[in-house]
Enzyme design. Sequence first.
Site, PDB file in Angstrom:
ATOM      1  N   ASP A   1       1.458  46.398  35.405  1.00 31.43           N
ATOM      2  CA  ASP A   1       0.811  47.408  34.577  1.00 31.43           C
ATOM      3  C   ASP A   1       1.119  47.212  33.101  1.00 31.43           C
ATOM      4  O   ASP A   1       2.141  46.631  32.731  1.00 31.43           O
ATOM      5  CB  ASP A   1       1.218  48.813  35.021  1.00 31.43           C
ATOM      6  CG  ASP A   1       2.722  49.047  35.002  1.00 31.43           C
ATOM      7  OD1 ASP A   1       3.483  48.113  35.299  1.00 31.43           O
ATOM      8  OD2 ASP A   1       3.149  50.183  34.673  1.00 31.43           O
TER       9      ASP A   1
ATOM     10  N   GLU B   1       5.760  50.310  36.171  1.00 28.90           N
ATOM     11  CA  GLU B   1       6.948  50.194  35.324  1.00 28.90           C
ATOM     12  C   GLU B   1       6.776  50.951  34.021  1.00 28.90           C
ATOM     13  O   GLU B   1       7.717  51.576  33.520  1.00 28.90           O
ATOM     14  CB  GLU B   1       7.247  48.717  35.046  1.00 28.90           C
ATOM     15  CG  GLU B   1       8.609  48.452  34.414  1.00 28.90           C
ATOM     16  CD  GLU B   1       8.658  48.613  32.904  1.00 28.90           C
ATOM     17  OE1 GLU B   1       9.768  48.715  32.340  1.00 28.90           O
ATOM     18  OE2 GLU B   1       7.574  48.655  32.273  1.00 28.90           O
ATOM     19  N   GLU B   2       5.564  50.901  33.453  1.00 28.46           N
ATOM     20  CA  GLU B   2       5.351  51.526  32.154  1.00 28.46           C
ATOM     21  C   GLU B   2       5.369  53.050  32.217  1.00 28.46           C
ATOM     22  O   GLU B   2       5.439  53.711  31.176  1.00 28.46           O
ATOM     23  CB  GLU B   2       4.028  51.036  31.542  1.00 28.46           C
ATOM     24  CG  GLU B   2       3.997  49.552  31.213  1.00 28.46           C
ATOM     25  CD  GLU B   2       4.940  49.151  30.081  1.00 28.46           C
ATOM     26  OE1 GLU B   2       5.675  50.025  29.589  1.00 28.46           O
ATOM     27  OE2 GLU B   2       4.932  47.967  29.708  1.00 28.46           O
TER      28      GLU B   2
END
Length: 406
Positions: free
Chosen positions: A90, A155-156
């Site tokens: 992502d 993750e973001e």
Amino acid sequence: MVIASKKKMTTSSKKLDAIAVENFREYLRIPSVHPDIDYEPCVTFLEKQAKEIGLKVSVFRDVPKNPMVVLTWMGKESDLPSIVLNSHMDVVPVFEEQWAHKPFGAEIDSEGNIYARGAQDCKCTGIQYLEAIRRLKLNGVEPRRTVHVTFMPDEELGGVNGAEQYVKTQNFKNLNAGCALDEAAGGENKTLIVFYGEKRRWSFRIHCPGQSGHGSLLLENTPGEKVRAVLSNVYDFRAEQKVKEAQDKRTDRITSINLTIIEGGIKNNVIPNELALVFDTRVPMDDSEGFERKVHQWCKNAGAGVWLEDVHKGGKHPNTPIDNSNIFWVAFKEAVHAMGYGVNPILSPANSDARFFREALIPTFGFSPNQDSPIMAHSNDEFLNVNVFLKGIEIYQEIIRALFNA
């Protein structure tokens, strides 16, 4: 257009470089951007890469709509703990009107810079892993330990619906991870940066209740007086940390604190009955308890009724050992030195999926081979130079080889 490294290459190495650059650009063109991400185009792309390189591919969907993709290179001693090479699929949002290049066009300029969201954070990392493995395999290398290349979602957004969940699943535990690499920032000159731990993120809200009344009165015990006391303590501490940072030339040893939100008030001539301050901090793990006591003391000093509310408090995760007790650190360092680089181990000033691996007691190094590059992660016109990208593949080859033979 610059699409080759500066070293003299054979025809075969030129072809491999061209393949690597095209795969990187193809991956960058997939708009796996928040919000409303569709990860399936990434899955399809990675399945194609696995087939071309000759790797086993597994797609785990323990978290609905957030798949974890694993490409596996089996080792000769597959019972040994494996090596996990992690990155995430992502990327953060873009404001296209502020870009000079198409955010998902993967355009290359005359200096060889590839522009796209994710060029540094961190689609380069995943492709560099795979291209390093492609070259090792073509050279007839067989790994001692099994190597898993993992591609995480979310993750973001903090990894809550990504690595944080997956490390708890049986599918991840079956990887038998002994050591992991994850994303990081590149170093300068001939020194590589390695993150062996990261600061603990703690966001909190300090509530300052007090006497309400008409704005024309000089009342006692108002929320504003308590806010002033809190801010005085905070900014005195912040100034101390800035001095320490300037003296040590290190960001990993200081605690950062910033006021991010001020809440309260209903009318411009009414003293509210409460004001609240939200702070975002990054605290070295070995100082987190001491800093927490300090914040509670600030609240006590500010006056009656001032209280603290956690907004987000990261977990406690151990740092990865960077001494001879850790065979993977020894192997990593020896490989780096053999290439003529020094190594600078520091605590990461930010957070990544690595913290979830460390919580699962997997020794994890945050590392990027992209040397001497301006940090453009999350920035407009994010880019990575082709030569830097290709040199990174060479560096990863040696480090991955060292880790799977440890």
